[in-house]
Design an enzyme around this catalytic site. Structure first.
Site, PDB file in Angstrom:
ATOM      1  N   HIS A 104      35.181  48.704  50.104  1.00  0.00           N
ATOM      2  CA  HIS A 104      35.225  49.699  49.043  1.00  0.00           C
ATOM      3  C   HIS A 104      34.322  50.668  49.295  1.00  0.00           C
ATOM      4  CE1 HIS A 104      37.066  45.923  46.525  1.00  0.00           C
ATOM      5  NE2 HIS A 104      38.230  46.892  46.668  1.00  0.00           N
ATOM      6  N   LYS A 115      45.691  40.251  33.021  1.00  0.00           N
ATOM      7  CA  LYS A 115      45.296  39.806  34.403  1.00  0.00           C
ATOM      8  C   LYS A 115      43.869  38.946  34.043  1.00  0.00           C
ATOM      9  CE  LYS A 115      44.531  41.916  38.753  1.00  0.00           C
ATOM     10  NZ  LYS A 115      44.673  43.152  39.592  1.00  0.00           N
ATOM     11  N   ARG A 117      44.883  49.090  54.550  1.00  0.00           N
ATOM     12  CA  ARG A 117      44.182  48.440  55.413  1.00  0.00           C
ATOM     13  C   ARG A 117      45.193  47.849  56.463  1.00  0.00           C
ATOM     14  NH1 ARG A 117      42.019  44.702  50.675  1.00  0.00           N
ATOM     15  NH2 ARG A 117      43.821  45.655  49.920  1.00  0.00           N
ATOM     16  N   SER A 161      39.072  41.530  48.101  1.00  0.00           N
ATOM     17  CA  SER A 161      38.574  40.917  47.108  1.00  0.00           C
ATOM     18  C   SER A 161      38.970  39.480  46.980  1.00  0.00           C
ATOM     19  CB  SER A 161      38.351  41.667  45.848  1.00  0.00           C
ATOM     20  OG  SER A 161      37.815  42.860  45.933  1.00  0.00           O
TER      21      SER A 161
END
Ligand code: ADP
Length: 153
Positions: free
Chosen positions: A17, A41, A90, A128
């Site tokens: 990040h 979440k 990515r 993460s």
């Protein structure tokens, strides 16, 4: 003024990040690294902890702000006057996911543009999710974490 929002969960923030934000600094007048809060979440780290890490990591970057928001990212961008979203890519599965979200955000955000940066190869396997697994498994996550991010025992 060119303002970009870099939205995410940052649970926790990784070197991937940080690398992305620092590469985007010359492209915008201001970047707001913003934690999107979704009450449905479950996060591993509290909002306060995640914000404190972001503050620490970007404390020397004059044009980077740290914030959090609830609701739609596109609405938050309008609220803060940001015409750009920043996202990282990515791999192909990031692309598939991001493509749809970016097209939706362009409609909901009335012309909101998403700017993508391809992650640097040395960070393209950082996520993460992986960091959380490493922490839960009791291994040392520090190779993935920026300086200043210390995981509480
Ligand atoms: P979200 O919960 O929205 O997936 P994340 O915190 O996981 O949020 O990620 C926020 C953004 O950071 C996404 O655009 C993601 O593609 C990007 N990102 C995450 N890890 C990396 C990395 N290693 N390199 C480049 N970009 C990354």
């Amino acid at each position: 003024m060119k303002i970009a929002v870099f939205p995410g969960s940052f649970d926790p923030i990784t070197k991937g990040h940080v690398e992305l934000v620092l590469r985007a600094v010359p492209l915008f007048d201001k970047i707001i690294v913003a934690i999107g809060v979704n009450s449905q979440k479950k996060y591993l780290f509290s909002l306060e902890q995640r914000l404190a890490w972001l503050e620490e990591v970007f404390k020397n970057e004059a044009n980077v702000e740290v914030a959090h928001f609830q609701g739609l990212t596109a609405h938050y961008c309008q609220e803060v006057g940001a015409e750009y979203l920043l996202r990282g890519l990515r791999n192909a599965s990031d692309f598939d996911y991001e493509k749809t979200i970016s097209q939706l955000n362009n409609i909901v955000g009335e012309g909101l543009e998403t700017i993508f940066l391809i992650s640097e190869p040395q960070y393209s396997h950082f996520s993460s999710t992986i960091v959380r697994e490493i922490i839960k498994g009791g291994a040392d996550p520090s190779p993935f974490l920026p300086k200043g991010v210390i995981i509480p025992k």
